[in-house]
Design an enzyme around this catalytic site. Structure first.
Site, mmCIF file in Angstrom:
data_model
loop_
_atom_site.group_PDB
_atom_site.id
_atom_site.type_symbol
_atom_site.label_atom_id
_atom_site.label_comp_id
_atom_site.label_asym_id
_atom_site.label_seq_id
_atom_site.Cartn_x
_atom_site.Cartn_y
_atom_site.Cartn_z
ATOM 1 N N TYR A 50 -0.956 -4.207 -10.787
ATOM 2 C CA TYR A 50 -1.641 -3.299 -9.863
ATOM 3 C C TYR A 50 -0.889 -1.975 -9.754
ATOM 4 O O TYR A 50 -1.486 -0.900 -9.825
ATOM 5 C CB TYR A 50 -1.772 -3.955 -8.494
ATOM 6 C CG TYR A 50 -2.426 -3.052 -7.467
ATOM 7 C CD1 TYR A 50 -3.801 -2.879 -7.462
ATOM 8 C CD2 TYR A 50 -1.653 -2.384 -6.513
ATOM 9 C CE1 TYR A 50 -4.407 -2.038 -6.528
ATOM 10 C CE2 TYR A 50 -2.252 -1.545 -5.576
ATOM 11 C CZ TYR A 50 -3.621 -1.375 -5.593
ATOM 12 O OH TYR A 50 -4.212 -0.543 -4.672
ATOM 13 N N SER A 106 -2.136 5.140 -4.458
ATOM 14 C CA SER A 106 -1.359 4.261 -3.593
ATOM 15 C C SER A 106 0.095 4.705 -3.641
ATOM 16 O O SER A 106 0.532 5.310 -4.637
ATOM 17 C CB SER A 106 -1.476 2.806 -4.067
ATOM 18 O OG SER A 106 -0.546 1.969 -3.405
#
Length: 275
Positions: A144, A131
């Protein structure tokens, strides 16, 4: 020639499903995996049971593929989850450990299980879905983002280790993507009232961002590009926003990046309201 054999984890929906479908259409023999396979036959690829949190499940799934196909040419590590936006201290240690167990250690487990097969073959590709939050800070999504930073470091280090053995490792860095990822994210399990306003505001911001995000098929195309590259890169930004953020992280002054993140997420306004 026999088609290349690919395994895609977390292939029941979203980026994983789109990737498995595109690889299938590109001529790969694809085994998509899910913790709960069910009886659905809607997939154009084979779907098998694999739980990235279980070494036994991973070993059994990979052995089944090897027994059937004789080789594994590509693994795409996509399985993962996030938690709802909120303060870092609003997740218990147990919840933080759970997200690391899937998002990072799940990747590690799969790689440790597949590398011996690829070393024996003398070649293979491992592609980890990371990501842009593995490159930049993610206020109110700290746990996260930490898992994705870990995937970045692990992937780049591993690529150096395995390159001379014919195995290459790449990480794909998408930004906001139109999936059910955010909608399915569990709530924080240790909520604190002081963060209530921030949680509500950021949830709206993230919802709008995801709704306007990239199609999972676009991310899948970047995965295929990395899988087919003669000289693969370690990192592939996926989408215009991801490319822009990647460039800014590399070349923009730290103060400019810091200011941009706070403006984008309206952090200074939130702090004034909460204060």
């Amino acid at each position: 020639m026999k088609s290349k054999v690919a395994i895609v984890t977390g292939a029941s929906s979203g980026i994983g499903e789109a990737t498995a479908e595109l690889l299938t259409s590109a001529g790969y023999t694809v085994y998509g995996t899910s913790r709960n396979v069910g009886k659905s036959s809607r997939y154009p690829f084979k779907i098998i049971t694999l739980d990235v949190n279980s070494e036994e499940s991973i070993q059994a799934a990979l052995k089944a593929v090897i027994d059937k196909e004789g080789r594994i040419d590509l693994v795409v590590n996509n399985a993962g989850f996030g938690v709802a936006a909120g303060g870092a201290e609003e997740s218990s240690m147990s919840q933080i450990q759970q997200i690391f167990d899937t998002n990072f250690f799940g990747v590690v487990r799969v790689i440790k299980a597949v590398v011996p097969y690829m070393r024996k073959q003398g070649k293979g590709r491992i592609i980890n879905i990371g990501s842009v939050l593995g490159l930049i800070p993610a206020p109110y999504m700290a746990a996260y983002a930490a898992t994705k930073h870990a995937v970045e470091g692990y992937s780049e280090s591993l690529d150096h280790e395995l390159r001379t053995r014919g195995i290459r490792v790449s990480v794909i860095e998408p930004a906001y993507t139109k999936t059910n990822f955010e909608a399915n994210a569990p709530e924080l399990d240790s909520k604190i009232e002081e963060y209530a306003i921030a949680r509500k505001s950021l949830s709206k911001i993230l919802k709008l961002a995801v709704e306007g995000g990239d199609d999972p098929k676009m991310v899948a195309k970047v995965v295929l590009k990395a899988a087919e590259a003669k000289h693969p890169k370690v990192r592939y930004a996926a989408g215009k926003l991801a490319c822009r953020l990647s460039l800014l992280r590399r070349f923009a002054p730290a103060a400019m990046m810091d200011k941009g993140i706070r403006q984008e997420m309206k952090l200074d306004i939130l702090e004034k309201i909460a204060g």
